[in-house]
Design a protein around this motif. Structure first.
Motif, short mmCIF file in Angstrom:
data_model
loop_
_atom_site.label_atom_id
_atom_site.label_comp_id
_atom_site.label_asym_id
_atom_site.label_seq_id
_atom_site.Cartn_x
_atom_site.Cartn_y
_atom_site.Cartn_z
N ASP A 30 0.81 -1.23 0.00
CA ASP A 30 0.00 0.00 0.00
C ASP A 30 0.84 1.27 0.00
N GLY A 31 2.14 1.19 -0.30
CA GLY A 31 2.96 2.38 -0.42
C GLY A 31 4.26 2.30 0.35
N LYS A 32 4.99 3.42 0.35
CA LYS A 32 6.29 3.50 0.98
C LYS A 32 6.16 3.42 2.50
N ILE A 33 7.03 2.59 3.12
CA ILE A 33 7.01 2.48 4.58
C ILE A 33 8.30 2.97 5.21
N GLY A 34 9.29 3.33 4.40
CA GLY A 34 10.54 3.84 4.94
C GLY A 34 11.64 3.78 3.91
N SER A 35 12.88 3.92 4.40
CA SER A 35 14.04 3.83 3.52
C SER A 35 15.18 3.16 4.26
N VAL A 36 16.10 2.58 3.49
CA VAL A 36 17.24 1.88 4.07
C VAL A 36 18.19 2.91 4.66
N VAL A 48 20.07 -5.14 6.99
CA VAL A 48 19.68 -3.78 6.61
C VAL A 48 18.88 -3.20 7.78
N VAL A 49 19.00 -1.88 7.96
CA VAL A 49 18.22 -1.16 8.96
C VAL A 49 17.31 -0.22 8.19
N VAL A 50 15.99 -0.33 8.43
CA VAL A 50 15.02 0.51 7.73
C VAL A 50 14.52 1.59 8.67
N ASP A 51 14.64 2.84 8.24
CA ASP A 51 14.12 3.98 8.99
C ASP A 51 12.66 4.16 8.57
N THR A 52 11.75 3.90 9.50
CA THR A 52 10.33 4.01 9.19
C THR A 52 9.76 5.36 9.63
N GLY A 53 10.61 6.24 10.16
CA GLY A 53 10.15 7.55 10.58
C GLY A 53 9.38 7.47 11.88
N PHE A 54 8.65 8.49 12.16
CA PHE A 54 7.86 8.56 13.41
C PHE A 54 6.56 7.78 13.26
#
Length: 55
Positions: A30-36, A48-54
């Motif tokens: 359903d869309g972007k959930i973060g970035s590496v 890998v560590v994914v930054d999902t934000g707040f």
């Protein structure tokens, strides 16, 4: 036959060098959930560590 989801596709590697994944977007159905944010390609200790934000 199912591919191993814990391994890179063969086209992601160029010779002995792996593709740098830092900065790539991580997408769900359903869309972007973060970035590496970080990665390691150490033999036997890849991650890998994914930054999902707040949340």
């Amino acid at each position: 036959m199912t591919e191993n989801v814990w391994d890179y596709r063969s086209e992601a590697r160029s010779g002995d060098q792996a593709l740098d994944l830092v900065g790539f977007d991580v997408e769900a159905t359903d869309g972007k959930i973060g970035s590496v944010d970080e990665e390691s390609n150490a033999v036997g200790d890849s991650y890998v560590v994914v930054d999902t934000g707040f949340w």
